[in-house]
Scaffold this motif. Structure first.
Motif, PDB file in Angstrom:
ATOM      1  N   SER A 235      42.041  48.961  56.506  1.00 12.32           N
ATOM      2  CA  SER A 235      41.021  50.119  55.833  1.00 12.32           C
ATOM      3  C   SER A 235      40.109  49.039  55.473  1.00 12.32           C
ATOM      4  O   SER A 235      38.876  50.440  55.384  1.00 12.32           O
ATOM      5  CB  SER A 235      42.198  49.998  54.864  1.00 12.32           C
ATOM      6  N   PHE A 236      39.485  48.236  54.676  1.00  9.97           N
ATOM      7  CA  PHE A 236      38.804  47.566  54.341  1.00  9.97           C
ATOM      8  C   PHE A 236      37.799  47.086  55.990  1.00  9.97           C
ATOM      9  O   PHE A 236      36.601  47.811  55.843  1.00  9.97           O
ATOM     10  CB  PHE A 236      38.845  46.345  54.159  1.00  9.97           C
ATOM     11  N   GLU A 237      38.268  46.898  56.859  1.00  8.03           N
ATOM     12  CA  GLU A 237      37.398  46.825  57.656  1.00  8.03           C
ATOM     13  C   GLU A 237      37.180  48.140  58.355  1.00  8.03           C
ATOM     14  O   GLU A 237      36.052  48.613  59.646  1.00  8.03           O
ATOM     15  CB  GLU A 237      38.165  45.948  59.011  1.00  8.03           C
ATOM     16  N   THR A 240      34.841  52.495  55.899  1.00 11.32           N
ATOM     17  CA  THR A 240      35.349  54.159  54.771  1.00 11.32           C
ATOM     18  C   THR A 240      35.246  53.681  53.464  1.00 11.32           C
ATOM     19  O   THR A 240      35.435  54.341  52.679  1.00 11.32           O
ATOM     20  CB  THR A 240      35.703  54.975  55.487  1.00 11.32           C
ATOM     21  N   LEU A 241      35.885  52.687  52.915  1.00 12.43           N
ATOM     22  CA  LEU A 241      35.698  52.788  51.236  1.00 12.43           C
ATOM     23  C   LEU A 241      34.951  51.824  50.438  1.00 12.43           C
ATOM     24  O   LEU A 241      34.210  51.101  51.206  1.00 12.43           O
ATOM     25  CB  LEU A 241      37.298  51.632  51.527  1.00 12.43           C
TER      26      LEU A 241
END
Length: 269
Positions: A235-237, A240-241
Motif C-alpha cells: 500500500s505504501f508503494e 496513494t497513502l
C-alpha cells in the motif's frame, strides 16, 4: 581469528600474523554481546566500549535487562527470516497491542489484552507492557502481593533494531536489519529458555513445550504480523497513502517514529 595456513605454493614469505580477522571491540552487558563494527584502533578498547554501552542503555534500562538473567538462559532455537517489508515497518508490529483482537484472534488474543499497553521511555529505548487476561485475577489481591511479571509480556525496544521480549517463562529476541532493497527486511528470531532441555528430568517433554512456544511465536510474528506488514508495504508503494494515523492507544508508535524522524534529520545535516 589468526591466519594459520595458506594452501598451495607461492606464499613463502607471507606474514600470516598480519592477515588475521579484523578485531572489533566487544562487551557483554546483561547477557548480550555488544559489538562496534569498527576496528579497535579506531574506537578504543573493549573496556571503553563497555562504558559506552552502559551510557547508551542508562542505569535504569541496564538494571531492567540484568534482572532477567539472560546470561543464565539457554539458547534453544534461532530462525532467520526474509520478508518483503521495510525494516522500520517490521518493527512497528511490536509497538502496539491494538491489533491483537483482529489480527491475532486465534493465536495470542486469547492470552493478551488488546486494550492495554502502557509504555516507559529510556531515551530512544522503550518498554511496552502487554497485559495478559490473567491480570484480572489481581483485582481482589493487595497490590503488595502482585506478581506483575507473571501477568504481563514485557516488550523492550533496544534502539534502533532489537526487540527483547520477556515472557513469564522464557525470553524472545528479534533483530531486524534492512534487506537488499528498501522494501525488504532480514530478521533473526531467537528463543532463550531457563535450562537446556537435555538437563531436565524429561527432555522430550521439555522440547515439546519449547517447540510449541516457538511455533506460536512464528505463527504470531511471521505468519500474521509480517504477512500483514507485507500488504501494508504494498500500500505504501502505491503512492496513494497521504500518511498514517496513530491513536492515543498507540503511544509507543508515536514515540518511536518521533525518534526516527529526529535521528534521520540529524544525519541529513
Amino acid at each position: 581469528g589468526t591466519l594459520r595456513t595458506v594452501p598451495g605454493n607461492g606464499f613463502d614469505t607471507l606474514e600470516r600474523s598480519r592477515l588475521g580477522l579484523i578485531e572489533l571491540p566487544a562487551a557483554e552487558r546483561a547477557g548480550l554481546v555488544w559489538v562496534l563494527p569498527r576496528p579497535v584502533g579506531d574506537d578504543g578498547t573493549d573496556d571503553e566500549l563497555g562504558a559506552a554501552v552502559d551510557t547508551l542503555l542508562g542505569a535504569d534500562l541496564l538494571a531492567d535487562l540484568e534482572a532477567f538473567s539472560l546470561a543464565d538462559h539457554h539458547l534453544y532455537r534461532t530462525e532467520h527470516l526474509e520478508r518483503r517489508l521495510n525494516w522500520k515497518l517490521t518493527l512497528d508490529t511490536f509497538f502496539e497491542s491494538y491489533h491483537f483482537r483482529q489480527l491475532h484472534r486465534d493465536s495470542i488474543a486469547p492470552i493478551v489484552r488488546s486494550d492495554l499497553a502502557p509504555i516507559r521511555q529510556y531515551g530512544d529505548h522503550h518498554l511496552m507492557v502487554a497485559v495478559r487476561h490473567s491480570a484480572l485475577s489481581l483485582a481482589d489481591t493487595p497490590e503488595s502481593d502482585w506478581d506483575i511479571k507473571g501477568h504481563t509480556v514485557l516488550v523492550y525496544l533496544l534502539w534502533p533494531n532489537t526487540i527483547f521480549i520477556y515472557q513469564k517463562d522464557h525470553i524472545e529476541l528479534f533483530r531486524v536489519f534492512p534487506g537488499p532493497t528498501v522494501s525488504e527486511s532480514a530478521i533473526e528470531v531467537s528463543i532463550f529458555v531457563p535450562e537446556d532441555p537435555d538437563s531436565t528430568p524429561d527432555p522430550a517433554r521439555a522440547r515439546r513445550h519449547w517447540d510449541a512456544n516457538f511455533e506460536l511465536l512464528l505463527l504470531t510474528a511471521n505468519d500474521e504480523d509480517f504477512a500483514n506488514g507485507a500488504t501494508i508495504q504494498r500500500s505504501f508503494e502505491s503512492g496513494t497513502l497521504p500518511g498514517v494515523v496513530y491513536g492515543r492507544n498507540e503511544p509507543l508508535m508515536q514515540s518511536w517514529h518521533r525518534s526516527l524522524k529526529r535521528v534521520f534529520a540529524e544525519h541529513r545535516g
